[in-house]
Motif scaffolding. Structure first.
Motif, PDB file in Angstrom:
ATOM      1  N   THR A   1       0.829  -1.205   0.000  1.00  0.00           N
ATOM      2  CA  THR A   1       0.000   0.000   0.000  1.00  0.00           C
ATOM      3  C   THR A   1       0.865   1.256   0.000  1.00  0.00           C
ATOM      4  N   ASP A   2       1.934   1.249   0.795  1.00  0.00           N
ATOM      5  CA  ASP A   2       2.847   2.396   0.820  1.00  0.00           C
ATOM      6  C   ASP A   2       3.523   2.598  -0.535  1.00  0.00           C
TER       7      ASP A   2
ATOM      8  N   GLU B   1       1.118   4.086  -2.955  1.00  0.00           N
ATOM      9  CA  GLU B   1       0.941   5.526  -2.754  1.00  0.00           C
ATOM     10  C   GLU B   1       2.075   6.328  -3.380  1.00  0.00           C
TER      11      GLU B   1
ATOM     12  N   LYS C   1       1.078   9.270  -5.904  1.00  0.00           N
ATOM     13  CA  LYS C   1       1.514  10.624  -5.580  1.00  0.00           C
ATOM     14  C   LYS C   1       2.400  11.215  -6.672  1.00  0.00           C
TER      15      LYS C   1
ATOM     16  N   LEU D   1      -7.191   3.556  -0.458  1.00  0.00           N
ATOM     17  CA  LEU D   1      -6.316   4.727  -0.352  1.00  0.00           C
ATOM     18  C   LEU D   1      -6.495   5.652  -1.551  1.00  0.00           C
ATOM     19  N   TYR D   2      -6.488   5.074  -2.740  1.00  0.00           N
ATOM     20  CA  TYR D   2      -6.604   5.887  -3.957  1.00  0.00           C
ATOM     21  C   TYR D   2      -7.923   6.644  -3.980  1.00  0.00           C
TER      22      TYR D   2
ATOM     23  N   LYS E   1      -7.861   9.530  -1.195  1.00  0.00           N
ATOM     24  CA  LYS E   1      -6.892  10.627  -1.247  1.00  0.00           C
ATOM     25  C   LYS E   1      -6.618  11.177  -2.644  1.00  0.00           C
ATOM     26  N   TYR E   2      -6.816  10.368  -3.692  1.00  0.00           N
ATOM     27  CA  TYR E   2      -6.294  10.775  -4.995  1.00  0.00           C
ATOM     28  C   TYR E   2      -7.314  10.778  -6.131  1.00  0.00           C
TER      29      TYR E   2
END
Length: 506
Positions: free
Chosen positions: A176-177, A180, A184, A251-252, A255-256
């Motif tokens: 996951t990190d 990101e 990003k 996550l996507y 945040k994105y």
């Protein structure tokens, strides 16, 4: 089955397919298919993956992946490595020019985790970051969409050594990190993300049969491993891949996605299983195999849990999906990628062993050796996969991410410009895809495997899939366009899809 046997076994396409194609042609007034017959916005492209074509294995801060370790230990099919391969790392501008000249809409490629984040977590490699920024910018400058796979088998070796790679739950956090980092740094330009390539295959090759890294297996399912448990580890590895995918998508989206405007999904191997004979037992065996292969991931992605058939047959060896993960997994895709190559014929077995309750239930090839497997190319099988997804999983948006036909050069250095068989293959599969779309399937893209010759995970350099050939004997890794590249280019520029002769399936 030996490569030569696979290449030489050709059988006719069923007559019903020709009948359907004639009906389709009649519906279009007798004209041959063109790209204009596909829906507006349909994407045509070609693909590769980082390990298979990039080369530069030890340059500019890149560290080993599990596939580097595997090939350097001499375990690849032909004893080769991908240290140089097609050397796209140094030839990406040339390759983008090839794509532009072919009029590709899109290029599907993967980011090398050990090049971008060499230690698996922590510091970003500036040279890796620079390379992928340059590649993406070059594609966009030429009007080519980047379709990016975040993880395509090349796990950093350091993570395998530390906690067992995809067998360790820590993989979920580290993946996951890493995802990101990709979102990003590249998400302002990348609008099509694939979290994982073939998570329904990687656990089998690496943790069941053991013929791929990290070579974990147990007798009798695999015999060339130093550790592992074939009856449990494939399910554990797949579970971690599923959770990692869902975590990255969550996550996507949080945040994105809103600001970057992209889409995200994952890509499954979409072999289609057919009964070897017309007995009810073989029909049931084929149904089970499709459920285990495709349903293994599609059922949780659509319904939030593993298929009932898997839960009943695998029992406690199948990890449970926690209530806290259920909603994160369900619906965690904007599209599904499908890699389709073969029809696999299966036969019901009365053998009283674990295999009857495992992933490879009733499948002769994994009971008695690969010489018993029945791989066949048939264009109608792609239609069956899409029809299955439509009926069973709510007709998801689909991208055909891999479809291609290899040749098997007798001489490794042979330069082969004429690959008419590949043009015929693509013609027939695009006809089948068109018919599926006419029948209501929500397919929105098609990518030929592959843009270039490269290192094939199953065959090393013994099989060549490229629209464009690579002279591996030349230090400069000279590229050359095969006849299939010229045919594909003509089709993409509006030419008719008209076979010179009917495709004869393998």
């Amino acid at each position: 089955m030996a490569a030569g046997e696979l290449a030489g076994m050709r059988v006719p396409v069923p007559s019903v397919v020709f009948f359907l194609l004639l009906l389709a042609a009649a519906a279009r007034g007798g004209s041959a298919l063109t790209r204009r017959d596909f829906p507006e916005g349909f994407v045509f492209g070609a693909g590769t993956s980082a390990f298979q074509v990039e080369g530069a294995a030890a340059e500019d801060g890149r560290k080993p992946s599990i596939w580097d370790t595997f090939t350097h230990q001499g375990y690849s099919t032909d004893g080769s490595t991908a240290d140089v391969s097609a050397d796209q790392y140094h030839h990406y501008k040339e390759d983008v020019k090839l794509m532009y000249d072919m009029s590709l809409d899109a290029y599907r490629f993967s980011i090398s985790w050990p090049r971008l984040v060499p230690d698996g977590r922590g510091e970003i490699n500036p040279k890796g970051l620079e390379y992928y920024n340059n590649l993406i910018d070059e594609l966009i400058m030429h009007g080519i969409q980047p379709h990016v796979t975040i993880y395509h088998f090349d796990l950093p070796q350091v993570l395998q050594d530390e906690y067992g790679g995809i067998l360790g739950p820590r993989f979920i956090e580290d993946y996951t990190d890493y995802a990101e980092v990709c979102f990003k740094n590249f998400g302002d330009r990348v609008k099509h993300w694939v979290t994982l390539n073939e998570p329904n295959i990687e656990p089998i090759g690496g943790c069941d049969c053991g013929y791929q890294p990290p070579q974990r297996c147990s007798y009798p399912f695999g015999t060339n491993c130093t550790g592992g448990n074939s009856s449990t580890e494939p399910y554990i590895a797949a579970h971690h891949l599923l959770l990692a995918h869902a975590s990255a998508v969550s996550l996507y989206r949080q945040k994105y996605q809103a600001s970057q405007g992209g889409q995200i999904g994952l890509t499954l191997m979409g072999w289609w299983y057919e009964p070897k004979t017309d007995t009810p037992e073989d029909a049931a065996a084929a149904m089970r195999m499709n459920e285990f292969q495709i349903g293994w991931f599609m059922h949780p992605l659509v319904h939030g849990n593993y298929p009932p058939l898997m839960r009943s047959r695998v029992g406690a060896r199948l990890p449970s999906i926690a209530a806290s993960d259920l909603e994160k997994i369900r619906g965690s895709f904007d599209f599904i990628g499908i890699n389709h190559y073969f029809v696999v014929r299966v036969q019901s077995s009365d053998a009283n062993d674990q295999r009857l309750r495992d992933y490879f239930v009733d499948a002769d090839p994994f009971e008695e050796g690969f010489d018993e497997v029945h791989f066949e190319y048939h264009p109608w099988a792609l239609g069956k996969v899409l029809h299955h997804l439509k009926l069973k999983y709510g007709n998801p948006t689909v991208m055909i991410h891999e479809n291609g036909d290899p040749d098997w050069p007798e001489a490794p250095g042979k330069i082969d410009y004429d690959d008419g068989f590949r043009s015929e293959f693509l013609q027939s599969y695009l006809e089948a895809l068109y018919l599926s779309i006419r029948n209501g399937s929500d397919a929105r893209g098609y990518f030929v495997w592959s843009l270039l010759d490269g290192f094939e995970f199953l065959f090393g350099y013994g099989a060549r899939f490229g629209l464009c050939g690579v002279d591996f004997a030349a230090a400069a890794r000279t590229r050359y366009a095969r006849s299939s590249a010229r045919w594909y280019s003509g089709f993409l520029r509006g030419g008719e899809l008209r076979p010179e002769k009917p495709y004869v399936s393998l």
